[in-house]
Structure formats: C-alpha cells, structure tokens
Design a protein around this motif. Structure first.
Motif, short mmCIF file in Angstrom:
data_model
loop_
_atom_site.label_atom_id
_atom_site.label_comp_id
_atom_site.label_asym_id
_atom_site.label_seq_id
_atom_site.Cartn_x
_atom_site.Cartn_y
_atom_site.Cartn_z
N GLY A 295 20.76 45.20 41.73
CA GLY A 295 21.06 44.42 40.47
C GLY A 295 22.45 44.23 40.09
O GLY A 295 22.40 43.98 38.92
N ARG A 296 23.21 44.53 40.69
CA ARG A 296 24.66 44.71 40.23
C ARG A 296 25.68 44.01 41.45
O ARG A 296 25.69 44.05 42.49
N LEU A 297 26.74 43.29 40.90
CA LEU A 297 27.77 42.86 41.58
C LEU A 297 28.79 43.97 41.93
O LEU A 297 29.33 44.45 40.93
N ARG A 298 29.30 44.12 43.12
CA ARG A 298 30.24 45.59 43.21
C ARG A 298 30.91 45.07 44.55
O ARG A 298 30.81 44.06 45.27
N ILE A 299 31.92 46.04 44.68
CA ILE A 299 33.05 45.80 45.89
C ILE A 299 32.18 45.93 47.05
O ILE A 299 31.49 46.95 47.16
N ALA A 300 32.40 45.27 48.15
CA ALA A 300 31.68 45.59 49.44
C ALA A 300 32.32 46.58 50.50
O ALA A 300 31.52 47.24 51.02
N ASP A 301 33.47 46.47 50.42
CA ASP A 301 34.36 47.40 51.34
C ASP A 301 35.52 48.20 50.30
O ASP A 301 36.35 47.41 50.44
N PRO A 302 35.46 49.19 50.10
CA PRO A 302 36.31 50.03 49.20
C PRO A 302 37.59 50.05 50.03
O PRO A 302 38.75 50.57 49.42
N ALA A 303 37.66 50.13 51.33
CA ALA A 303 38.84 50.02 52.22
C ALA A 303 39.73 48.75 51.77
O ALA A 303 40.81 48.71 52.60
N SER B 139 38.34 45.23 40.47
CA SER B 139 39.45 45.92 40.83
C SER B 139 39.06 47.33 40.63
O SER B 139 38.76 47.81 39.65
N GLY B 140 38.85 48.32 41.77
CA GLY B 140 38.80 49.69 41.89
C GLY B 140 37.11 49.78 42.59
O GLY B 140 36.33 48.77 42.34
N THR B 141 36.98 51.09 43.09
CA THR B 141 35.83 51.22 43.66
C THR B 141 34.27 51.31 42.66
O THR B 141 33.34 51.11 43.22
N ASN B 142 34.90 51.50 41.42
CA ASN B 142 33.68 51.74 40.42
C ASN B 142 33.44 50.47 39.68
O ASN B 142 32.76 50.54 38.73
N ALA B 143 34.18 49.20 39.90
CA ALA B 143 33.95 48.15 39.13
C ALA B 143 32.68 47.52 39.46
O ALA B 143 32.65 46.96 40.62
N THR B 144 32.03 47.46 38.72
CA THR B 144 30.55 46.62 38.73
C THR B 144 30.11 45.82 37.62
O THR B 144 30.59 46.16 36.36
N ILE B 145 29.07 44.99 37.52
CA ILE B 145 28.73 44.04 36.60
C ILE B 145 27.52 43.79 36.89
O ILE B 145 27.09 43.25 37.94
N ALA B 146 26.37 43.69 35.85
CA ALA B 146 25.12 43.45 36.19
C ALA B 146 24.81 41.94 35.69
O ALA B 146 23.96 41.38 36.08
N GLY B 147 25.48 41.52 34.75
CA GLY B 147 24.97 40.26 34.16
C GLY B 147 26.42 39.55 33.30
O GLY B 147 27.05 40.24 32.95
N LEU B 148 26.17 38.10 33.47
CA LEU B 148 27.37 37.63 32.90
C LEU B 148 26.88 36.18 32.10
O LEU B 148 26.17 35.29 32.74
N ALA B 149 26.80 35.93 30.84
CA ALA B 149 26.52 34.89 29.85
C ALA B 149 27.82 34.24 29.40
O ALA B 149 28.73 34.90 29.16
N LEU B 150 27.82 32.87 29.69
CA LEU B 150 29.25 32.24 29.48
C LEU B 150 28.96 31.13 28.36
O LEU B 150 27.86 30.36 28.36
N THR B 151 29.68 31.01 27.34
CA THR B 151 29.80 29.68 26.36
C THR B 151 31.14 29.26 26.26
O THR B 151 32.18 29.91 26.39
N ALA B 152 30.96 28.06 26.30
CA ALA B 152 32.17 26.95 26.15
C ALA B 152 31.84 26.20 24.70
O ALA B 152 31.04 25.67 24.30
N THR B 153 33.35 26.22 24.24
CA THR B 153 33.25 25.83 22.72
C THR B 153 34.64 24.87 22.63
O THR B 153 35.48 25.08 23.52
N LEU B 154 34.80 24.08 21.64
CA LEU B 154 36.09 23.31 21.47
C LEU B 154 36.82 24.11 20.23
O LEU B 154 36.59 24.34 19.25
N SER B 155 38.10 24.51 20.61
CA SER B 155 38.88 25.19 19.61
C SER B 155 40.03 24.36 18.98
O SER B 155 40.72 24.83 17.83
N ARG B 156 40.17 23.06 19.61
CA ARG B 156 41.36 22.21 19.04
C ARG B 156 40.84 20.77 19.12
O ARG B 156 39.83 20.48 19.96
#
Length: 397
Positions: A56-64, A142-159
C-alpha cells in the motif's frame, strides 16, 4: 457541451490534430477533467524510475541506485503520473500527502503552456508560470526510508489567467565536465552507454523523462571552432540537486542570493561561497554547472578537457519545437548535405525551429524530403529526421 469545450481546448493546446485524432503527446487520462483528484500511486510504467508499490505504499525499488552524476550513494526514485486535464484554468497545484515519510518525499508539477510546450517542474504549492488546463505531477523519493501511501491534488487559480511570465531563451557561460560513468544509471533511469549523448544539470526542475527531450539544452564551445550540440537533460548533478541557477531569485529553489546564471558550485569553487561546499557538505573540486555525456563531450563538441561552454535552456524560450528521432542529426551551416557540420542534435532532443526552406533532398527515418528547418541559431537540420513539430505552424524562410 463539456466534451466539445474540452476538445476545443485540446486543439488549441496542440493535444489533438485538426482531424480530431490524438496528436503525439503525453498520455492523457480518459476521465472527465477535474480540479481535485487522487493520484494513482500503484501503476508503475516505463517513464518511472526506481520505484515500486508494495504493502500500500510507493517506495524505492533498489536502495543501491542513485543518479550517476551525483557520485553519491543516495537512492532516488521518481513516479511520473499521467497528464491530467483540468475543468477550469489553474496556475497553482497543492498536494495533500498521507502516510508520508518524515523526509525524502517531494511532489512536483508542471503545466502545458499556451505555446504547447510543458513548463518547468515546480514544487506543488509554487505558482506555475501561467494558467493552464493541463498539468502533470511527479513524486520524487530520496533516501531508503522515503515512502508515501496516498496523494490528493487540488488545482486553483491564484492570479489572472491572462498573466504570463516572460519566457526569454536563457543562455549562460558555465563550466562543463565530462560525466563518463558508462554503465551507471541516470536520475531518469537511463543506463549510460559508451559515447552517449545527454547532459546533467544540478536541479530536477529541468529533468526530462527517459527517452524524452521536453527539457533540452543547446551547448556550444566558447573557444576555437564553433561546435554545438542539442541534448536532452537526463541526469541530476554535478554537485547539487536543487540548484536551478538559470532561474531568477524569485523562483530559484536554492542559493537565491547568487546572481542568476551563477551555479552554486562555481561560486563555492571561485569565491568560497557556502564555505566552498556543495549542498551535501563536500568540498567543491571544480566549478561545474553542467555534466556532458561522453558522446556530447568528445563527438558533439570535440572537447579534450573540461571547458567553459555556453548553455541555452531551451524550455525557457518560445516558438515551435522539432523533435529529432533515430540517432544523431548533423547541424549544418546551409540547407544541403555538402555544407559544413558544426555539431549534432541528439536523439530525442527538441530544438527551436524558426522557419523552413528547401535544399538537398534527403531520405531519412521519417520521410524523403527536400525540406530543411532553420534553427533559431541560424543553422539547418534536414526535416527527413524530424519526428514531429509542436507549438504552431512553421513559416517559410
């Protein structure tokens, strides 16, 4: 009504051809456009580098595995998500991460501009150069311990959607070193071959995907006979990874107090900036702002030693772009095969085309034609080896 409007938007952006068939562009999700969506972190394909999705997580495939040009054992991986259509124009994308490691996870975004080109990668939460209806997101681990389980994205107009950042073609004189490292793996997953043709820059903001040239530089010699090569940016380095020195202080990721166009490594080496160290604390042994693959170094520019070069960051310019396919293409001083060659366009590179003219008939990878394309520099390439042209019709010279 929404589909018809989206089709018109995509036609203007160059995402479909005038016949209604898809143009050769980045993959687009077959879903209704939306300004709030959830990233698919589980699908890994050939434009992704050194990542896997397990438990259930995105992670580094090959630490080398780490970017070859950095010459550091820091594992890195990149997941490039499919281009995503927006329902309304936006210039700011924010990210909500779940299950994120304490350090080592960066989410970046780019937008397709009105000229049909992709803008530079920026960290989410940083405004894009202009409002857009098409964005693409990538996750960098970046790094052997870097992982993420989920990502929600929102796009807005700032100008105002009519406001567009100035995009002149930026050129700077920097010190080039030979990357070498044959057999190593670049930051985008390319395995370096003998006499390869690509470059490395010390920032991921201008990093192209493997076998792509949406971020291409023009590198030229500054002494002796003029030699140039257009080459894709396929690695991160030398020395640093967050030094987009070609950008102004307002958008430069790091070292904002340095003059625009001055690499941190150059300032460290020449002026003891940052105590003479790079971002990793290493003593900087040369002022390099670009690494050149062996083929670019030896064959394209005919260099025999590390040297000062002029580098043009082509994605900061405007106008139509031709994508070259099937190996090296000669850059000639006139539109004929007997004219002198002053260098090469590397495979996958995207070059600025000013106009087209006729000359020697050439049978190439894509067609037999007497059409030649004049580059913004005034030199010529045969259209027989051009895979596609984006960004608008090319006028006659």
């Amino acid at each position: 009504m929404r589909r018809r409007t989206l089709f018109a938007i995509m036609l203007v952006a160059g995402l479909v051809g005038s016949s209604g068939t898809p143009a050769q562009a980045d993959p687009v999700r077959q879903e209704d456009p939306s300004n709030a969506w959830t990233a698919d972190l589980a699908t890994i394909d050939n434009d992704d580098t050194n990542v896997t999705h397990t438990d259930g997580r995105l992670r580094i495939a090959d630490p080398a595995t780490s970017p070859a040009s950095l010459r550091l054992p820091v594992p890195e991986g990149t997941l490039v998500l499919a281009a995503h259509p927006l329902e309304t124009p936006a210039d700011l994308v924010t990210a909500d991460l779940t299950g994120k490691a304490a350090v080592g996870v960066t989410v970046e975004v780019r937008g397709r501009q009105t000229d049909g080109e992709w803008g530079e990668w920026r960290e989410t939460g940083t405004p894009l150069p202009e409002a857009t209806l098409m964005v693409q997101v990538r996750v960098v681990l970046s790094g052997t311990n870097a992982t993420i389980a989920g990502l929600a994205l929102t796009a807005t107009l700032s100008r105002s959607p009519g406001l567009k950042a100035a995009t002149p073609g930026l050129t700077y004189r920097v010190f080039a070193t030979r990357e070498g490292l044959v057999g190593g793996t670049t930051a985008n997953g390319h395995v370096i071959t003998s006499r390869d043709h690509f470059v490395a820059l010390p920032s991921r903001r201008g990093l192209a995907a493997r076998n792509a040239g949406d971020y291409t530089v023009k590198v030229c010699t500054t002494s002796g006979a003029l030699r140039c090569e257009y080459a894709p940016v396929w690695d991160v380095g030398p020395w640093n990874t967050t030094d987009d020195y070609w950008n102004p202080a307002a958008t430069r990721q790091s070292w904002k107090d340095l003059p625009q166009g001055r690499p941190e490594a150059q300032a460290a080496y020449q002026n003891n900036y940052n105590g003479g160290k790079d971002q990793f604390g290493r003593t900087v042994a040369n002022p390099a702002g670009i690494d050149l693959a062996d083929g670019t170094f030896w064959d394209g520019l005919k260099l025999t030693d590390n040297s000062w070069v002029n580098v043009s960051f082509l994605w900061t310019g405007t106008g139509s772009r031709a994508t070259v396919g099937s190996g090296l293409l000669n850059i000639r001083t006139a539109p004929n095969t007997s004219a002198a060659s002053i260098g090469y366009v590397a495979n996958y590179a995207r070059v600025p085309v000013e106009c087209s003219t006729t000359g020697t008939t050439v049978t190439g990878t894509y067609r037999t034609t007497n059409q030649w394309n004049r580059l913004a520099s005034g030199q010529f390439i045969s259209h027989a080896y051009v895979a596609s042209i984006a960004g608008g019709a090319v006028p006659a010279c």
